[in-house]
Design an enzyme around this catalytic site. Structure first.
Site, PDB file in Angstrom:
ATOM      1  CG  HIS A   1       6.060   3.815 -46.214  1.00  0.00           C
ATOM      2  ND1 HIS A   1       6.725   4.583 -45.293  1.00  0.00           N
ATOM      3  CD2 HIS A   1       5.135   3.114 -45.516  1.00  0.00           C
ATOM      4  CE1 HIS A   1       6.226   4.342 -44.093  1.00  0.00           C
ATOM      5  NE2 HIS A   1       5.258   3.458 -44.193  1.00  0.00           N
ATOM      6  CD  GLU A   2       1.755   1.293 -46.789  1.00  0.00           C
ATOM      7  OE1 GLU A   2       1.621   0.161 -46.271  1.00  0.00           O
ATOM      8  OE2 GLU A   2       1.781   2.329 -46.123  1.00  0.00           O
TER       9      GLU A   2
ATOM     10  CG  HIS B   1       5.136  -1.530 -44.036  1.00  0.00           C
ATOM     11  ND1 HIS B   1       5.829  -1.405 -42.866  1.00  0.00           N
ATOM     12  CD2 HIS B   1       4.557  -0.326 -44.261  1.00  0.00           C
ATOM     13  CE1 HIS B   1       5.684  -0.170 -42.409  1.00  0.00           C
ATOM     14  NE2 HIS B   1       4.919   0.506 -43.242  1.00  0.00           N
TER      15      HIS B   1
ATOM     16  CG  ASP C   1       4.523   2.342 -40.320  1.00  0.00           C
ATOM     17  OD1 ASP C   1       3.615   1.499 -40.430  1.00  0.00           O
ATOM     18  OD2 ASP C   1       4.976   2.990 -41.267  1.00  0.00           O
TER      19      ASP C   1
HETATM   20 ZN   LIG Z   1       4.085   2.378 -42.905  1.00  0.00          ZN
END
Ligand SMILES: [Zn+2]
Length: 383
Positions: free
Chosen positions: A73-74, A77, A167
């Site tokens: 997930h990170e 980004h 987010d």
């Molecule tokens: Zn996030």
């Protein structure tokens, strides 16, 4: 806040750091995952003989899988940020998930960078669900896949709540920025974020969910810090960095010992030292960089104080120019964990430093000046 952590490896030049709080979080996650696995296995009616492994082992496997999906997930980004040409300082995996330290001074890309993380979580959830459908019959594997899929789905949805700095709040600010400008968008997103934090906190208290309560505090503090940053920028706008910075800099030789220089900085009340020496042995002396008092203190605290000043120079110290707008130095200061920004003149020589102390002093004085102006305005009004 997120700077403490051990770098375990790097991906595409991004240091992946593990925060000390994970020592508490991973066992907690394994406990929650085991409970979740057991309830899903019960709901699916997994027979004892197809379980293959004890629930605790499935729970630990699930926890490790979740840990990896938080990293993914990170990374989503960060990789989008890299594609947009932004710098990613680090990804830190910590108790409440992960944090990507992105230099996000580009409002145009913020929404997409923020959305990429939940999108990755949804993608993982979909793939795990597909694998669950393909797994034949109820078993330990299928229960774990379903639990993994559901948790990633929840992770994606939860992160999309408009609770800045989560987010969803960043997506909101990014989208609003295009219509009403960065400043108004930040005001709206942080106010909504604070409201969400109160709701999350209430939810955490009512459900005895400690993690939710932690997240609420994190969101509230994050939104408050962003509001303070915005306020400081508004106050300092229009003022050159030269008027904000401290020019109380000393000089140090590259081969001088760091404790000796620290003592000299203290004696003469200096904020840092320009380090001068030859770039290579035999070369002429030149300015190699600057070492701040804060740097020396931090290194000493960690037991990493180097023998010479040359080794104490940080290559990642943000730099601004003396004629730049002072509000930019706040961005540079908050983007990193260096505690100071080096100020350069036209010839690229270090002429000063900006630390949080300089910003606080300037803001206090500007506040007093503005209050005085209002006061005079009222007193001086005719009639
Ligand atoms: Zn996030």
């Amino acid at each position: 806040m997120f700077s403490q952590g051990v770098t375990v490896f790097t991906i595409r030049g991004i240091p992946i750091k593990l925060h000390i709080s994970l020592l508490l979080f991973i066992p907690y996650l394994a406990f929650v995952a085991t409970t979740q696995f057991s309830s899903i296995a019960a709901a699916l009616g997994v027979p004892e003989e197809t379980m293959q492994l004890p629930p605790l082992v499935w729970g630990i496997i699930l926890a490790l899988g979740l840990f990896c999906s938080i990293l993914a997930h990170e990374l989503a980004h960060s990789l989008v940020a890299l594609r947009k040409g932004l710098r990613v300082r680090a990804i830190t995996l910590m108790m409440l998930g992960g944090v990507s330290q992105i230099e996000d001074d580009d409002p145009d890309h913020e929404a997409w960078i923020a959305f990429a993380g939940p999108l990755m979580s949804f993608g993982i959830a979909a793939m795990a669900y597909l694998a669950y459908l393909l797994a034949s019959g109820p078993s330990g594997v299928s229960a774990t896949l379903l639990a993994f899929s559901l948790t990633n789905l929840v992770l994606g949805v939860f992160n999309l709540l408009p609770a800045f700095p989560m987010d969803g709040g960043r997506v909101l600010r990014g989208l609003l920025s295009r219509r009403i400008g960065r400043e108004r968008a930040t005001q709206v997103a942080t106010s909504v974020g604070k409201g969400m934090a109160v709701l999350l906190g209430l939810g955490g208290i009512l459900s005895f969910n400690l993690i939710l309560l932690f997240i609420a505090v994190f969101v509230y503090m994050g939104a408050t810090a962003e509001q303070a940053r915005l306020g400081a920028q508004a106050i300092l706008r229009g003022m050159p960095v030269a008027r904000l910075m401290t020019d109380r800099l000393g000089e140090a030789r590259a081969d001088e010992s760091a404790p000796a220089v620290a003592e000299r900085l203290l004696r003469h009340n200096l904020a840092g030292a320009r380090v001068v020496g030859p770039l290579r042995p035999g070369d002429l002396d030149r300015e190699l960089g600057v070492v701040t008092a804060w740097d020396l203190g931090r290194m000493a605290e960690r037991g990493e104080l180097p023998l010479t000043m040359a080794a104490a120079i940080r290559s990642d110290l943000p730099r601004v120019h003396a004629r730049d707008d002072a509000s930019h130095s706040i961005d540079a200061l908050t983007a990193g964990d260096t505690g100071a920004v080096a100020v350069l003149d036209e010839t690229e020589h270090v002429v000063g430093l900006v630390t949080p102390a300089e910003i606080q002093r300037a803001m206090a004085l500007l506040g007093a000046v503005q209050a005085g102006a209002r006061h005079l305005g009222v007193a001086g009004r005719p009639g």
